[in-house]
Design a protein around this motif. Structure first.
Motif, mmCIF file in Angstrom:
data_model
loop_
_atom_site.group_PDB
_atom_site.id
_atom_site.type_symbol
_atom_site.label_atom_id
_atom_site.label_comp_id
_atom_site.label_asym_id
_atom_site.label_seq_id
_atom_site.Cartn_x
_atom_site.Cartn_y
_atom_site.Cartn_z
ATOM 1 N N SER A 398 0.839 -1.194 0.000
ATOM 2 C CA SER A 398 0.000 0.000 0.000
ATOM 3 C C SER A 398 0.876 1.247 0.000
ATOM 4 N N SER A 399 1.971 1.168 0.716
ATOM 5 C CA SER A 399 3.071 2.081 0.451
ATOM 6 C C SER A 399 4.255 1.154 0.259
ATOM 7 N N ALA A 400 5.194 1.544 -0.582
ATOM 8 C CA ALA A 400 6.246 0.600 -0.953
ATOM 9 C C ALA A 400 6.942 0.032 0.282
ATOM 10 N N ILE A 401 7.193 -1.269 0.250
ATOM 11 C CA ILE A 401 7.872 -1.926 1.369
ATOM 12 C C ILE A 401 9.347 -1.569 1.339
ATOM 13 N N THR A 402 9.849 -1.094 2.455
ATOM 14 C CA THR A 402 11.257 -0.734 2.507
ATOM 15 C C THR A 402 12.081 -1.690 3.363
ATOM 16 N N CYS A 403 11.429 -2.403 4.255
ATOM 17 C CA CYS A 403 12.167 -3.396 5.034
ATOM 18 C C CYS A 403 11.158 -4.327 5.690
ATOM 19 N N SER A 404 11.631 -5.428 6.207
ATOM 20 C CA SER A 404 10.723 -6.326 6.901
ATOM 21 C C SER A 404 11.473 -7.031 8.010
ATOM 22 N N CYS A 405 10.714 -7.612 8.908
ATOM 23 C CA CYS A 405 11.285 -8.170 10.134
ATOM 24 C C CYS A 405 10.300 -9.216 10.627
ATOM 25 N N HIS A 406 10.798 -10.350 11.049
ATOM 26 C CA HIS A 406 9.915 -11.433 11.478
ATOM 27 C C HIS A 406 10.131 -11.736 12.956
ATOM 28 N N ILE A 407 9.037 -11.902 13.675
ATOM 29 C CA ILE A 407 9.109 -12.245 15.093
ATOM 30 C C ILE A 407 8.383 -13.563 15.264
ATOM 31 N N SER A 408 9.083 -14.563 15.741
ATOM 32 C CA SER A 408 8.414 -15.849 15.924
ATOM 33 C C SER A 408 8.011 -16.019 17.378
ATOM 34 N N SER A 409 7.107 -16.919 17.579
ATOM 35 C CA SER A 409 6.516 -17.240 18.890
ATOM 36 C C SER A 409 6.290 -15.989 19.738
ATOM 37 N N VAL A 410 5.333 -15.210 19.302
ATOM 38 C CA VAL A 410 4.991 -13.978 19.990
ATOM 39 C C VAL A 410 4.220 -14.334 21.257
ATOM 40 N N PRO A 411 4.574 -13.744 22.387
ATOM 41 C CA PRO A 411 3.844 -14.038 23.623
ATOM 42 C C PRO A 411 2.370 -13.665 23.477
ATOM 43 N N PRO A 412 1.470 -14.474 24.028
ATOM 44 C CA PRO A 412 0.028 -14.251 23.851
ATOM 45 C C PRO A 412 -0.418 -12.870 24.323
ATOM 46 N N LYS A 413 0.230 -12.408 25.354
ATOM 47 C CA LYS A 413 -0.152 -11.102 25.903
ATOM 48 C C LYS A 413 0.077 -10.001 24.881
ATOM 49 N N LEU A 414 1.246 -9.997 24.311
ATOM 50 C CA LEU A 414 1.566 -8.990 23.311
ATOM 51 C C LEU A 414 0.625 -9.128 22.124
ATOM 52 N N TRP A 415 0.348 -10.363 21.750
ATOM 53 C CA TRP A 415 -0.517 -10.607 20.607
ATOM 54 C C TRP A 415 -1.887 -9.982 20.839
ATOM 55 N N GLU A 416 -2.402 -10.244 22.011
ATOM 56 C CA GLU A 416 -3.730 -9.747 22.334
ATOM 57 C C GLU A 416 -3.754 -8.221 22.300
ATOM 58 N N ARG A 417 -2.743 -7.616 22.856
ATOM 59 C CA ARG A 417 -2.714 -6.158 22.896
ATOM 60 C C ARG A 417 -2.589 -5.584 21.490
ATOM 61 N N LEU A 418 -1.829 -6.275 20.647
ATOM 62 C CA LEU A 418 -1.701 -5.802 19.269
ATOM 63 C C LEU A 418 -3.030 -5.903 18.545
ATOM 64 N N VAL A 419 -3.711 -7.027 18.743
ATOM 65 C CA VAL A 419 -4.997 -7.217 18.083
ATOM 66 C C VAL A 419 -5.973 -6.134 18.526
ATOM 67 N N ASN A 420 -5.964 -5.845 19.828
ATOM 68 C CA ASN A 420 -6.873 -4.815 20.320
ATOM 69 C C ASN A 420 -6.531 -3.448 19.753
ATOM 70 N N ALA A 421 -5.233 -3.163 19.701
ATOM 71 C CA ALA A 421 -4.817 -1.882 19.138
ATOM 72 C C ALA A 421 -5.250 -1.785 17.683
ATOM 73 N N GLY A 422 -5.147 -2.906 16.979
ATOM 74 C CA GLY A 422 -5.547 -2.914 15.575
ATOM 75 C C GLY A 422 -7.039 -2.723 15.415
ATOM 76 N N LYS A 423 -7.799 -3.326 16.313
ATOM 77 C CA LYS A 423 -9.254 -3.188 16.223
ATOM 78 C C LYS A 423 -9.664 -1.744 16.465
ATOM 79 N N ALA A 424 -9.006 -1.129 17.424
ATOM 80 C CA ALA A 424 -9.333 0.252 17.741
ATOM 81 C C ALA A 424 -9.037 1.163 16.561
ATOM 82 N N GLN A 425 -8.134 0.712 15.709
ATOM 83 C CA GLN A 425 -7.746 1.549 14.583
ATOM 84 C C GLN A 425 -8.744 1.517 13.456
ATOM 85 N N GLN A 426 -9.484 0.420 13.362
ATOM 86 C CA GLN A 426 -10.332 0.274 12.191
ATOM 87 C C GLN A 426 -11.387 1.361 12.203
#
Lengths: 1064, 420
Positions: A398-426
């Protein structure tokens, strides 16, 4: 010698078996949006959607996780695709005028591979047809197929052609039924004379079957004529003498009306009243965006609803002068009128509506629009027609990709907070209605761990994607532009303009609404994200960008108003004689600003000169960040907000780095060269012309010379790298490690930096609170311990001066040190701090392991000297065995400039396997490659698509899905299987083994001490102890003992030892 | 002449030269005044004293900054040795005519193929014990000796050895005896020169004669020589020579870029096997091993250890011309172990049991100055033979001075490493 060793290793059957259990290369799935889509189809029965691309790929999508891919033999653009509803079959028309029949078939399509899977569903081409040219004078373009129509009975395919003829193919055999062919002459004969006027009717533009009366089709010709043709009686039942050039036709559900759209931006509604053969006038004719000249309406749909007036959907039709360049689609119902304004071209669209014959109304529920760069779905059932977020086909670019980074086995807590932050953004303009395309069933087991893919973009955003499964789903979007003053309105929150409805609905005609998130235009290229680092335990995020900005962000679930602390770090440190001619640094916003829930900036560090950041490292446990540019690197304590260290890495002769990216010198040189080429070329072309004027012999000779020069093959200069090569000071990698730099008994925080010219700097850090025991030991030395200190410990200049690609410290067992917090929070095995550590330095030319704290080479592999390829990316990856649950090996994965993957064991650096992965011409693919910690990886196969691959035999993420087919043979077979996936844009490689996807076990499964034959355990331990002792030293210990052949013998032993370990 | 007792802490500075002498496996460290070190005889006796080898007839040699082992047998070269110490002077003492006295000169002391005639102004022939040219990875072949090693040497005894500057390793044709006459293996050496390698390569088509007839295959050729460059000035490579191997690795099937990268990666010790475009200048081998450059011994160029080390790859490369990969291996393995320049910082001694002002010494121990393995880069351990204060000092040889030197000098030094 090398060969000999390889052979010996190769013939060890036990090792070979282990390798097979560890390593296997597969390209598993493509994430993102297909590059250059060209056709769209939908199967309302199976609820599957298909997209064809210009490179000849067909991708089928259903419910999230259900994906099939097929690739035509030729890379010809797919111009049209049609589903045979409910049959799991698909017809495709290619640009070369061939028609292909595809099937979802059971049964293994491949024999190779050990594990034979039961009932594999794959997507295969089963038949092909090419319409023959008509005998006679007409060229083959006359039989070029323009439109396809599949009758509801699914046994007949109608082909409209350029020459105006309509041909009929029997399905599924694709046999031409010559007797049914309808040539234009037949139609013309029955036309009234005044309409005929001697002109051709033009190509067939549209074919539509009567919705209620099978066997009757509507044929629309380009000139405007529409004929209702009865297939059984072979005569024209009705003629609609349209005067305007035709673009498309659509039936109303009842069959009493049809709508035609036209070249002039208008559409007409025609009544199909039986009785009169000739219809001269439509019931109504409208040019919605008139009266000024408008562009054509390319496609129109007319959907009836129970509640009221029909929904009219059409693409195009914009006023030519004012909005001719917009890509629009209009939805109209009664007074409601929305012009969806897209950022890329509309390829095709369809509605999801009820198709059951007995239903009276269409009742469209969703509109699916395929654009050139994204897929947009509009919810037609919710008032206001909001957009529906797509669970896949996300426009990564959507805007050109300039870099990328992968995080494996994300702790559930962080995941949940990210999902919530994303929902609030919609935004308010998105609904959470269920996804309308839900065919097939994803039978892959749910991912055991969550994986994040972070992409940095040119517009300063960082997008968080759920990469746990086959569908890459957007989670959360972080904007960094709001940290700075940018050109756009300061009151405007650039973070989510695309979601802000008030901004978009302007009071104007047409009533535009911006839809979609593809936005290739960046407000300020300096905002671009270059490097990302995330600590998943402390939720600290570090992003760095094009203008030397380094931002530390923390996760906060609440909206917060605060200001960001700004620090400036001068990396030049008063080096004289340099001037930066590149861009200015970004102007930070000093006032408090509101930050939405999610990652919120805390500290901003700006490098001077504001060159692009080339490397970052984050150690959240020590509260330290490090960053490097083309000029040097810095160390910053974000807890105490003070810069600890700034080091210039510039070579005095390196002027290019100083100039910045917009170097005048460089461009002048280049333009000069180009202008010379131009002159030369014109000379050559002058010579090629038939000689009109007598030219002198000298001129001729010159021209010949020039030509020779032109055709002379490329040549390469052979010269060792020297210190003053340009951009030698670019910092390529940074890393923090708790290891032994000072001496062999005290470990402590260290920082390592590697540059483009093969220099490695190692700093010993004093971090208050870390290793406090040591501080006590030192007695009074702790008065300065309130701040972090850095002391240069070592400087290593690699002799070959190749750029340092990566630095990694290995513990006493030869395993990489765990991430910050992993050891202290018992999330991984504590590193071995009792045996000597070593440091693995990967340069572009060779891989090398040095002992610590005395830096002496232990093992190495000279890749370039032997293979002629250069290291581009390396990663230390933990490979788990498919056979033994608890067996795993740390392996160095190395991607070269030839696009192949070399795997080496550590620390012995013995080559294990090699796989071809990326075409060597695909430079952006190679540059974009990221590895996961468990043996998978991603690289861009187009600006919008990641190819996911797996090097591990155990960890494979690939589609596993079932589809319910009502095909006559096996009506309800449900089979699980994998798709065979020729790569749409990449190279064809050996394909998916039928492995079940098994995400790796926890962070690191307990790695038992390796078996004897394992390269991990081999002689390296003994090496560790002897590595630091020179031959002399040994002798110093053992004076007077066995002195006979002292020198020689020791030497020999040393030689023998090292050759035993060294590969090359 | 200031003699310091053995094992005294060495204070270094401009005025004092640190001397490390080695006899068999034993080391002694002493210091000498730089400006008044005395004469050779005095020094000789001093060494005999500190090594307790009175009455033993020994030869003295020292390692010069290029890592070459040079003789000390008169006042002149003794003073030269003292003045060139940087800052450590390494002395190697060898028994004259001892039983283990295998004469081995580094290959580069060989008479090169290219005419480079020793001036021979020094009548004495220096004998030395097994000098390990580990860094160079050069095979040590038995040549040029008067002692027991005479057997190895085919003809000459009492050959005059000139001043060291005449015996730098230089670019040469190697492996003449094991290659087909149509091929030429060339080793390019930048030692001491600032000349660029100075050639370009290109893609081309090579014609091969096979049993099936003439076959055209892609090949890599030399496309251009830079005037004044090493390739041009040595005359070893010529335009349109076809490149067959780079450091023993066949280039067939490799792209131009791959070959370029291989050459650059090996550029510090580039060995190219070519098929010369001009086949008239080929070396003709008719058993006259003694003639040009002792080609027989040249085959062992890749050997990493001494001539006696049988596991060195040199025999293989002699017996099998194709496995010249050993050349690459042998050389490079050893070479850049020490080739990487490692600077240590003396600031990093916070845990030293003997805190105090550590004066650091110039980094004369940069790897290039020491022919003995990698001792140059590795400080001594705290061994029993030395008081720990010394070792502490030695531990941190040379950072400040090194670091303070401009990188220009670093580079220069590194250049030396490259050519070693």
């Amino acid at each position: 010698m090398m060969k000999f060793r390889f052979r010996r290793q190769g013939t060890d059957p036990q090792r070979e078996k282990i390798k097979q259990e560890l390593f296997a290369f597969n390209k598993t799935v493509e994430h993102g949006f297909p590059h250059q889509p060209s056709a769209l189809a939908f199967d309302p029965k199976l609820q599957l959607m298909a997209i064809g691309t210009k490179s000849g790929a067909i991708k089928i999508y259903g419910a999230p996780g259900v994906e099939f891919t097929g690739l035509h033999r030729d890379t010809t653009a797919v111009t049209q695709i049609l589903f045979l509803p409910g049959q799991g079959r698909l017809l495709s028309l290619l640009d070369d005028n061939t028609i292909h029949l595809w099937e979802l078939v059971t049964g293994p399509s491949r024999e190779a591979g050990g594990a034979k899977k039961e009932g594999v569903v794959s997507f295969q081409e089963v038949n092909e047809y090419c319409l023959p040219g008509r005998p006679g004078i007409e060229s083959c373009s006359a039989t070029r197929v323009t439109v396809l129509l599949l009758l509801k009975s699914c046994d007949l395919l109608c082909l409209g052609t350029e020459g105006g003829g309509v041909y009929f193919l029997e399905l599924p055999r694709l046999w031409l039924q010559e007797s049914r062919t309808l040539l234009q002459d037949q139609v013309t004969q029955s036309l009234p004379d005044d309409y005929r006027c001697g002109k051709s009717l033009g190509p067939v533009e549209s074919l539509q079957e009567h919705p209620q009366q099978p066997g009757k089709i509507l044929i629309g010709y380009s000139r405007g004529l529409v004929v209702l043709w009865d297939l059984s009686t072979r005569h024209a039942e009705q003629m609609f003498l349209g005067k305007q050039q035709l673009e498309s036709l659509v039936w109303e559900r009842s069959g009493n009306l049809f709508v035609s759209s036209h070249n002039d931006g208008g559409y007409s509604v025609w009544a199909v009243a039986s009785g009169n053969t000739y219809n001269h006038q439509p019931v109504s004719s409208t040019i919605p965006y008139g009266p000024f000249p408008c562009k054509a309406i390319n496609k129109i749909l007319w959907r009836t609803t129970q509640t009221g007036s029909p929904v009219l959907l059409y693409s195009g039709g914009m006023p030519r002068a004012s909005y001719g360049d917009r890509h629009c689609l209009t939805i109209q119902q009664d007074k409601e009128h929305v012009t969806l304004d897209f950022t890329s071209r509309v390829i095709d669209f369809f509605t999801v509506h009820s198709v059951e014959q007995e239903k009276e109304f269409d009742e469209p529920s969703a509109l699916v629009v395929l654009l050139e760069e994204e897929l947009v779905v509009i919810d037609l059932q919710t008032p206001g027609w909001p957009t529906l977020p797509t669970p896949y086909l996300a426009p990564l670019h959507s805007s050109a990709i300039t870099c990328s980074c992968h995080i494996s086995s994300v702790p559930p807590k962080l995941w949940e907070r990210l999902v919530n932050a994303g929902k609030a953004q919609q935004g308010r303009h998105q609904t959470h209605r269920s996804w309308p395309i839900c065919g097939g069933k994803n039978v892959a087991p749910p991912a055991k761990q969550q994986e994040l893919l972070l992409t940095g973009h040119e517009d300063g955003t960082v997008r968080f994607w759920d990469a746990s499964g086959v569908a890459l789903t957007p989670l959360y979007k972080l904007g960094t532009a709001n940290v700075f003053h940018t050109d756009c309105d300061p009151g405007d929150d650039p973070h989510d303009t695309s979601n802000d409805p008030d901004m978009q609905q302007e009071e104007e005609w047409p009533p535009f609404r911006k839809v979609g998130c593809f936005d290739p235009y960046s407000d300020d290229p300096r905002l671009g994200i270059q490097k990302i680092s995330l600590c998943k335990y402390s939720n600290k995020l570090l992003v760095a960008g094009t203008a030397g900005q380094v931002i530390v962000l923390g996760l906060n679930d609440e909206r917060s108003d605060h200001s960001v602390d700004v620090s400036v770090v001068d990396l030049l440190q008063d080096r004289e004689g340099f001037t930066w001619k590149g861009h200015d640094r970004l102007e930070p916003r000093l006032k408090t600003a509101p930050f939405p829930p999610g990652f919120q900036p805390q500290v901003l560090v700006q490098c001077l000169p504001p060159a692009s950041v080339t490397a970052v490292a984050l150690h959240a446990e020590w509260n330290l960040i490090s960053f490097g540019t083309s000029h040097g690197f810095g160390l910053f304590d974000y807890h105490r907000r003070n810069a600890v260290l700034a080091r210039c890495t510039l070579h005095p002769n390196d002027s290019l780095a100083m100039e910045g990216p917009l170097s005048r010198v460089k461009s002048l040189k280049k333009s000069l060269r180009q202008s010379f080429r131009r002159i030369r070329k014109s000379r050559v072309s002058g010579k090629k012309r038939p000689i009109a004027t007598p030219t002198s012999k000298v001129q001729e000779a010159n021209a010949a010379l020039a030509e020779q020069d032109e055709v002379a093959p490329i040549q390469r200069r052979i010269e060792p790298r020297s210190a003053d090569d340009s951009l030698s000071g670019v910092v390529r990698c940074l890393c923090f490690a708790d290891t032994f730099l000072r001496d062999g008994t005290h470990h402590g925080p260290t920082l390592w930096a590697g540059t483009n010219s093969g220099s490695v700097y190692a700093y010993a850090l004093e971090v208050p609170g870390v290793g406090s025991g040591r501080v006590c030991e030192r007695g009074g030395a702790s008065e300065s311990s309130t701040s972090v200190e850095a002391l240069l410990g070592k400087e290593i200049q690699l002799m070959h001066r190749a750029p340092v690609v990566s630095i990694c410290v290995l513990d006493g067992r030869g395993k990489p040190l765990p991430d910050p917090y992993e050891a202290s929070q018992d999330l991984s095995i504590a590193p071995d701090m009792t045996n000597a550590h070593s440091v693995l330095i990967a340069s572009e030319e060779q891989l090398k392991v040095f002992s610590l704290p005395k830096v002496s080479a232990k093992t190495k592999f000279k890749l370039t000297a032997h293979e002629g390829c250069r290291v581009r990316k390396v990663a230390l990856v933990l490979f788990s065995s498919t056979a033994q649950e608890d067996y795993s090996e740390h392996t160095l994965v190395c991607l070269t400039n030839l696009g192949d993957m070399h795997l080496f064991n550590v620390p012995a650096l013995r080559p294990q396997v090699r796989y071809d992965c990326i075409r060597k011409e695909d430079i952006s693919g190679i540059a974009s490659c990221v590895f996961t910690k468990n043996g998978q990886g991603f690289y861009l196969i187009s600006p919008s698509e990641y190819e996911r691959f797996s090097l591990s035999a155990k960890v494979v993420t690939e589609p596993l899905c079932t589809v319910q087919l009502d095909r006559s043979l096996d009506t309800t077979f449900a089979s699980d299987g994998t798709t065979t996936q020729p790569q749409a844009n990449g190279t064809h490689k050996n394909q998916a083994e039928g492995q079940t996807s098994e995400p790796p076990s926890s962070l690191s499964s307990p790695i038992l001490d390796s078996p004897l034959d394992s390269p991990l355990s081999c002689a390296d331990l003994t090496l560790d102890s002897t590595g630091e002792l020179t031959v002399e030293d040994v002798r110093d210990f053992l004076t007077t003992v066995d002195e006979a052949e002292n020198n020689l013998k020791n030497m020999k032993e040393e030689e023998g030892r090292s050759t035993g370990i060294l590969i090359n | 002449m200031s003699r310091q007792p053995q094992r005294t802490p060495v204070r270094t500075g401009e005025t004092v030269v640190e001397v490390k002498s080695k006899f068999e496996a034993e080391y002694r460290r002493i210091a000498l005044k730089r400006n008044g070190p005395g004469g050779f005889q005095e020094f000789y006796r001093l060494l005999q004293t500190i090594h307790h080898i009175h009455g033993l007839d020994v030869l003295l040699g020292y390692a010069d900054i290029h890592g070459d082992l040079l003789p000390i047998n008169n006042d002149d070269n003794f003073h030269k040795a003292i003045s060139s110490a940087n800052p450590l002077l390494r002395i190697i003492i060898t028994k004259k005519d001892g039983p283990g006295d295998v004469m081995k000169w580094p290959v580069r002391w060989r008479r090169p193929v290219l005419p480079l005639i020793p001036t021979g102004d020094e009548p004495e022939v220096f004998h030395t014990n097994s000098l390990q040219r580990r860094k160079k990875g050069l095979g040590l072949t038995g040549l040029r000796s008067t002692g027991s090693a005479l057997a190895h040497s085919k003809h000459q005894s009492g050959l005059l050895i000139g001043p060291p500057r005449d015996f730098r390793q230089i670019s040469s044709i190697i492996d003449v005896d094991i290659l087909p006459e149509t091929h030429r293996r060339v080793r390019l050496h930048k030692h001491g020169t600032h000349k660029p390698l100075g050639f370009y390569i290109r893609d081309g088509v090579s014609v091969r004669v096979t049993p099936q007839g003439v076959e055209k295959v892609p090949g890599v050729f030399i496309s251009r020589l830079v005037r004044g460059g090493l390739a041009e000035s040595t005359g070893l490579l010529a335009l349109n020579d076809e490149i067959l191997e780079v450091n023993g690795i066949d280039v067939a099937g490799k792209s131009l870029d791959q070959v370029t990268d291989m050459m650059v990666a090996n550029s510090h010790n580039l060995i190219v096997t070519v098929k010369p475009a001009n086949q008239r200048n080929n070396v003709v081998l008719r058993g006259s091993k003694t003639s040009v450059g002792n080609s027989g011994s040249v085959g062992s160029v890749g050997s990493t250890g001494s001539a006696l080390s049988h596991d060195s790859p040199s025999p293989a490369s002699q017996s099998n011309p194709i496995t010249a990969s050993s050349i690459a291996e042998g050389d490079s393995d050893d070479e850049d172990d020490d080739g990487d320049l490692i600077l240590e910082n003396d600031c990093l001694v916070p845990y030293n049991p003997h805190p105090g002002p550590h004066r650091t010494q110039g980094s004369g121990e940069s790897p290039c100055s020491d022919p003995h393995t990698s001792a140059g880069a590795r400080p001594l351990p705290q061994s029993i033979s030395l008081p720990s204060s010394i070792s502490a000092t030695l531990n941190h040889l040379g950072t400040p001075s090194h670091a303070s030197r401009g990188s220009q000098e670093n580079m220069k030094e590194d250049g030396n490493i490259i050519t070693l």
